[in-house]
Write an enzyme that holds these catalytic residues in place. Structure first.
Site, PDB file in Angstrom:
ATOM      1  N   SER A 180      61.557  -5.159  77.114  1.00 19.55           N
ATOM      2  CA  SER A 180      61.421  -5.136  78.583  1.00 19.55           C
ATOM      3  C   SER A 180      61.405  -6.562  79.093  1.00 19.55           C
ATOM      4  O   SER A 180      60.575  -7.379  78.682  1.00 19.55           O
ATOM      5  CB  SER A 180      60.171  -4.360  78.999  1.00 19.55           C
ATOM      6  N   GLY A 192      65.304  -5.941  83.664  1.00 25.24           N
ATOM      7  CA  GLY A 192      65.496  -4.619  83.076  1.00 25.24           C
ATOM      8  C   GLY A 192      65.225  -4.566  81.584  1.00 25.24           C
ATOM      9  O   GLY A 192      64.350  -5.277  81.074  1.00 25.24           O
ATOM     10  N   GLY A 240      55.241  -2.263  82.479  1.00 24.49           N
ATOM     11  CA  GLY A 240      55.565  -2.016  81.070  1.00 24.49           C
ATOM     12  C   GLY A 240      55.064  -0.658  80.608  1.00 24.49           C
ATOM     13  O   GLY A 240      55.734   0.022  79.806  1.00 24.49           O
ATOM     14  N   ASP A 241      53.919  -0.229  81.114  1.00 23.30           N
ATOM     15  CA  ASP A 241      53.390   1.081  80.748  1.00 23.30           C
ATOM     16  C   ASP A 241      54.301   2.192  81.281  1.00 23.30           C
ATOM     17  O   ASP A 241      54.491   3.225  80.631  1.00 23.30           O
ATOM     18  CB  ASP A 241      51.971   1.269  81.302  1.00 23.30           C
ATOM     19  N   GLY A 270      61.234  -7.704  82.341  1.00 22.24           N
ATOM     20  CA  GLY A 270      60.788  -7.837  83.728  1.00 22.24           C
ATOM     21  C   GLY A 270      61.853  -7.379  84.692  1.00 22.24           C
ATOM     22  O   GLY A 270      62.454  -6.313  84.521  1.00 22.24           O
ATOM     23  N   ALA A 271      62.117  -8.226  85.713  1.00 22.61           N
ATOM     24  CA  ALA A 271      63.068  -7.870  86.763  1.00 22.61           C
ATOM     25  C   ALA A 271      64.488  -7.693  86.231  1.00 22.61           C
ATOM     26  O   ALA A 271      65.341  -7.094  86.877  1.00 22.61           O
ATOM     27  CB  ALA A 271      63.044  -8.928  87.853  1.00 22.61           C
TER      28      ALA A 271
END
Lengths: 309, 309
Positions: free
Chosen positions: A217, A222, A248-249, A219-220
């Site tokens: 992951s 993807g 993230g969850d 962040g922004a």
């Protein structure tokens, strides 16, 4: 049901203050309190998507009782937490109304005894029998052996329950070697695990350490995903501004939801990205903006190849 | 027994962190949790001196339960707290290990309903029947009328129970007018009440507003006291360095202890000053260093005149 494991549950407390000044006295103008820890956030998102979810892990003391009371008011989430003698930790997020900054204070959590750890493993083995998938989430509390997740991954595999691991540091390193179905490191965890800061390179490296599928992951930007079936990049249609806590969850929840719904990988990734972006728009981890989620679902761009990476 | 009233009880939490930096994430290295609010601190000191003490005020929610559990483990203190629907507030003191500074975060406390306030007044009236003295301590929680202490002072006087008032601002102003036996303002509260920054002048002014005895606590400079019998100054033999939190509560405990033991005023003041200094040496409000207390008791200088001030 889907099982989520949170060994270090928390009572998450948010305070708003006008301006945080060290050495001053502050009146809290607004407060909120929620069951916390990654696996509990994952469970709340899964329940909101309509899945049956059971949560386990450790809980104890007055803070643990407060957490369980609030969990009892969360529709669709079954509480199978295991009692410990110590008290569940609190995490305190102090939001400065002037700057918008958040200052975080995290208690370490109770020390788990060998007998409590053994009781958990037995309860976990029982819960796996009726689980369609399991997520192992977050840090280990004091007293739990560093190889804990490796053992929990093996137990899930022995019962043929698909297992996702979302942790960091040495517990991640050892857990990956036990061959979980999915690991979901973020950029920092991935770099720490592999020594590489090049995302594709690091994602492939992580997979060679034992995981069947690695979903990174970023962040922004993807998600990247690599497994025996192919490799993909999934990106949201536009940048979403808000509170990234819990994003993230929600990726984990999206991946598990897509797994039990038997979606092909590109659609699992789209679900995870849409959920994650919709969580950034919500002020609270474990919750998401449903309209944004539904609107983004068909607009996430998934590129890649359904061939061996 | 001695009765102490704490309308705005608190669960006092202390965190130690390496260095408090706004906008950063902090791991709490050490934590402590205690029943708090001025009247509870006074009660713990009185109990440690061997007095029978009963505490009342409001308590509620998971934090209230935690507070009562801890109170149940405090020898000599009887819990007569009145339940409310809202949750008892937390106060968080964050101690920076590098600078030694403390940053304070205070929740506002539960809003008390008119029915809860009525239930408290009834319980208070009952408790007064077996009280040899009563202390009214601290701030008012939301929902309690600003004239609350004035009413509680009158109820005590109607039952001929000596009453001490320790609060600030408008509740102090109104409470003094109801003619309590003792008020114990600190320098700041005294200046706010009277408009005067000259301690003797302000202490006499405060007395003219209705209190029988005014005991002004001036921190390291000790106490001034004025009543119909005379005026005194009590000073510790040397300056004590440490944590001043709870020093004022120990003054209240010393005054009440001396009152029920029927000590003459100079000896009551010496007891209050010695207890206060011994509390500064203790890391925690509501506790004191017994050896320092006993050692200082005969060394507090009390000067003044047993004539009308």
């Amino acid at each position: 049901m889907i099982l989520t494991v949170t060994l270090n549950t928390a009572l998450d407390i948010t305070y708003r203050v006008r301006a945080l000044t060290p050495h001053a006295s502050h009146r809290v103008t607004e407060m909120a309190e929620r069951p916390g820890g990654k696996g509990l956030n994952v469970a709340r998102v899964l329940a909101a998507l309509g899945h049956e979810v059971t949560v386990t892990g450790f809980t104890g003391g007055a803070t643990g009782r407060a957490l369980r009371e609030q969990l009892a008011h969360t529709p669709g989430v079954v509480d199978a937490l295991v009692p410990v003698g110590g008290a569940t930790r609190r995490t305190i997020a102090v939001v400065d109304e002037t700057t918008g900054d958040t200052t975080q204070l995290n208690e370490p959590g109770p020390t788990v005894t060998p007998a409590e750890w053994a009781a958990f493993q037995e309860a976990y083995g029982e819960l796996l029998r009726s689980a369609s998938a399991v997520a192992l989430c977050g840090s280990l509390p004091p007293g739990v052996p560093v190889g804990a997740y490796a053992g929990l991954v093996r137990a899930a595999r022995a019962q043929a329950v698909p297992v996702l691991l979302d942790t960091s540091g040495e517990p991640l390193r050892r857990g990956v070697a036990a061959r979980p179905d999915i690991v979901k490191p973020n950029a920092e965890e991935l770099a720490e695990l592999t020594g590489s800061h090049e995302p594709w390179q690091a994602t492939r490296d992580a997979r060679r350490r034992g995981a069947n599928t690695v979903v990174a992951s970023l962040g922004a930007e993807g998600l990247l995903a690599v497994n025996a079936e192919g490799h993909w990049r999934a990106t949201p249609p536009h940048r979403v501004r808000g509170n990234p806590t819990g994003a993230g969850d929600s990726v984990v929840a999206g991946l598990l939801s897509g797994l039990v719904d038997q979606l092909p990988w590109p659609r699992r990734l789209a679900r995870a990205v849409a959920l994650s972006a919709a969580t950034v728009l919500s002020p609270v981890a474990g919750e998401f903006d449903r309209r944004t989620y539904e609107e983004l679902l068909d607009r996430v761009a998934v590129t890649g190849d359904a061939t061996a990476a």
